[in-house]
Design an enzyme around this catalytic site. Structure first.
Site, PDB file in Angstrom:
ATOM      1  CB  THR D  94       0.623 -21.751 -20.354  1.00  0.00           C
ATOM      2  OG1 THR D  94       0.609 -20.329 -20.225  1.00  0.00           O
ATOM      3  CG2 THR D  94      -0.110 -22.130 -21.649  1.00  0.00           C
ATOM      4  CE  LYS D 170      -0.718 -18.044 -21.925  1.00  0.00           C
ATOM      5  NZ  LYS D 170       0.021 -16.865 -22.365  1.00  0.00           N
ATOM      6  CE  LYS D 239       3.426 -25.636 -22.549  1.00  0.00           C
ATOM      7  NZ  LYS D 239       3.473 -24.906 -21.281  1.00  0.00           N
TER       8      LYS D 239
END
Lengths: 292, 292, 292, 292
Positions: D94, D170, D239
């Site tokens: 990711t 995503k 994050k």
């Protein structure tokens, strides 16, 4: 001028003193009559009932909130029932735009006159006759009210013919004060966590671009964390931001900063802030940042 | 004092003129050298390379953003490679807190001295030598830089020993300006839709609690919808609020009003506002309210 | 069971049909009586007055908002005046928590019984007897109401002894739906501007983590921009988020996403969205991003 | 197929096991090589260097964040230097949209092929080969990668030709999960303070409109206040919301709910939440409401 004044809280007492000092014939009504004693000693008369305060040319109301104004004006034996045809009601309380509109309609139906004239200034400004009066209503009524405004305030601002406009202007002014408190609270939390002395930072702000007194006043309160005793209570702040959002909803105006301020008040009150000054919402950003 | 100045944008040109007027020996570097002509005619020398501007006691950099500062300071042939040991770099650009910290470390490793000294004021204030200087760094360096600060500014504020603190103070000051623009934009949208004349309302605000010049300046711009030509471009506003939030993230400080302002800038730019003044975000509340 | 039903909007008609089908003796009241014709043809009786619908064991109210419920229940000739001691009022309208509490108190004072039982489901679910019933009130009353709930719904959820809890649960459920619409609107605006096919993206979401029907339903509406005719009107959405925030204010619970949703509704309505489905707020993120 | 896999965290280990089980020839690289032991015992080979994992047709990277991917792919001796011309890099980490775009350009310049294929699913889904693969890149490369995707996942979703689109999809999916956590946190705080049993309320939600597993999962975590040990760490959540906002800034898309979620993470971390699961942001609404 023969004037009645209803509501002897900290603001009303100061206004009354200045009306007296200006030579007006003053009749005072308060729910708990003891508040009038000192003023009666200086020449005011005590009105035992609301009706007794409504026998002159003008009656001024200076009360805590919508509920108090509704009771005093629209209630049995209230101002609407008591005021002579053609006499003038000046509403100086910080009330909702909607209530102000209803009062305007009610007074018109009763053949009476109505001005909305909320004020900016804390009790010390009221005592000094240095309030700022934000007035709205028919031009001839504002003219007629000039002696009253001159006695209690240092300047009058005319917001137009619709009385409710003065309430909207007052409420949105309070919203701007609250947005200063919130923004300052965020900036101070940031620089504090970044190792800057907040006092020096505030000195920098208020010596340069942010020279308005509210930045100095509220910045200092936030830095000192001195939220007691309340100069203006958090509960009243919550009431006012609620009235701002209520007016904004009726007018269909999204106000994201106002929504955020409202959430701050709810958090403050939920965590035990009932007895604090409204500037205590300026301490929440620091708490969120774990600064304490 | 022998001073180099790098960066002759609208701010740098004004600062250079005042350094010259104060009698300093001035060497100027700009990527496009033509900008120096008028100053050279008045006694400044033209530095053909960055290194040539780094031969004195002090070099001042006044550049657009982090990228420009990184290129000029850390790049090949840049300030770090060129400045003598013990000489002083004064960084006046509005850059990130993180870059300022890196520059401080780099200069220390190179045996050089570094101050951060961003300024408040628009180009006219720079031309008049009336900037406000927000300085931070070792006390003896701030003392040494006093002649520079006195030439370009009307007052210097000391934010402490850590140079990056000056950048944080400058950025959070810009955040407060943006929060005023946003809040005023909301209040003006509300009273406008409520039928109040915005000019009279602003007059009321700025004559009472909100007497700071920014309320008058930005309130007028919002009312007139006069967002062109930009005094300070929306893209720079977006850059600065981004730097505020970046610093806040590093320090773990939630800033909800800053987040809201950032979203306003994104909306403004997404809808074609690239060429506008940053105060154009103050028009978005009115647009959301369908006022136009 | 002998049941009265008041309110033959799209939801009430479906509920009535299922009560009839379950064999109950049904008396129908509606302000505009024509709506009852088809049901009368199938065996229901027409109640000419509210009182005529209050002669059985149970009366169900299914009305548009607080004002309608206040008129029907608390008004002259209303449910409170008409219902027999010991009889049960089931309020299925989506009303405020505060009104539900007042109704509970009023019915208790009148010796009557009161349940709050708002429902989830659109008119087609009402027609099919597949509503979800969210009930709260004294346990024995919920038990007594079981035949009603079984006729109109596929499942009943018990939120406890305090009737107002059912209203709070219903309203906060509606808030969650609105938060899905808002969040989906933001995500779809983002991926769309990033060049992704929104249909494929939604297929991905709803095939994996977001398999609940509301994601499919509202995602499709947002992608198609198909906000007319309204399945559930934007004005009702605004009413409900207002009731959520009113309850949150009374309980002192800050709800930032709810505040944001409210601002979306105000923007939508201010810009001419009165006739749209509530999911139209899900299109505002795309508009802010300049996607159209 | 001869496959290299780099990154044996909790996700990578599960993916490796399923690639082995599907009969692929697997070479494993991890910074700390001990993690590969169990897989080597089952037939995988240990790659002592990154280059040794890049000798096959395909190399899959499954790493923690941008920094790790940059080091492994763009660093000295990294994937870019090691992979044969025409070989395929599948990036399943990711990572940011911007890095994915840079990797695509770098691989193209090196004559190599690149797919972005992040996954949805926790470590248990990785172990079971039940991940959802979100892939993007040239159609023929996605086809070529099918055996890999089939081994590790239950279904693959194609987001188009631009690899970075898969990262955007995503990330925005993770944003939607976070918006569910935040909204549920608010609703649960509200009903809890209103006296409703949160477990029964959640049962109602998840049995009706909110039947997706994430509502059950995160709702239960919030109700139990069970944020340790972290299934997905708060720091990773922060994050990811940072990467969402970074992509949104580049695309100029205001995302108010995402901004709010970011502020929640900052508050959580500032108050000592580093070791908690990301769902702990769902407890902040209750804390603001004074519910604890």
């Amino acid at each position: 001028m023969k004037i009645g004044l209803i509501g002897l809280g900290r603001m009303g007492v100061g206004m009354a003193a200045n009306l007296l000092a200006a030579g007006h014939e003053l009749s005072l009504y308060n729910r708990t009559p003891g508040k009038a004693d000192a003023l009666v000693a200086r020449g005011a008369s005590l009105a035992p009932t609301i009706a007794d305060a409504c026998t002159g040319d003008v009656v001024v109301t200076m009360l805590a909130d919508d509920r108090a104004v509704e009771a005093v004006v629209q209630g049995a034996g209230g101002v609407l029932e008591s005021l002579a045809a053609g006499a003038l009601h000046i509403s100086s309380s910080t009330i909702s735009v909607a209530l102000s509109s209803r009062l305007a309609a009610d007074h018109q139906a009763a053949g009476q006159r109505y001005l909305s004239a909320p004020v900016f200034g804390r009790p010390d400004a009221a005592a000094a006759g240095k309030l700022f009066v934000v007035a709205a209503g028919p031009a001839r009524d504002i003219e007629a009210a000039a002696p009253v405004f001159e006695a209690v305030g240092q300047r009058t601002f005319n917001m137009g013919e619709d009385p409710a406009a003065a309430n909207l202007a007052k409420l949105s002014g309070n919203f701007l004060i609250m947005s200063v408190i919130e923004s300052l609270g965020e900036a101070l939390a940031l620089v504090d966590k970044g190792g800057i002395d907040r006092g020096q930072y505030l000195e920098m702000l208020t010596s340069t671009l942010f020279s308005a007194p509210i930045y100095k006043t509220y910045g200092s309160l936030i830095i000192e964390g001195k939220f007691q005793p309340p100069g203006f209570a958090a509960l009243l702040g919550k009431k006012d931001i609620g009235l701002v959002l209520e007016a904004a909803e009726a007018l269909q105006v999204p106000l994201p900063v106002a929504s955020l301020v409202r959430d701050r008040f709810l958090a403050l009150l939920a965590q035990g802030g009932e007895g604090l000054d409204w500037s205590a919402i300026g301490g929440l950003a620091a708490r969120d940042a774990g600064n304490d």
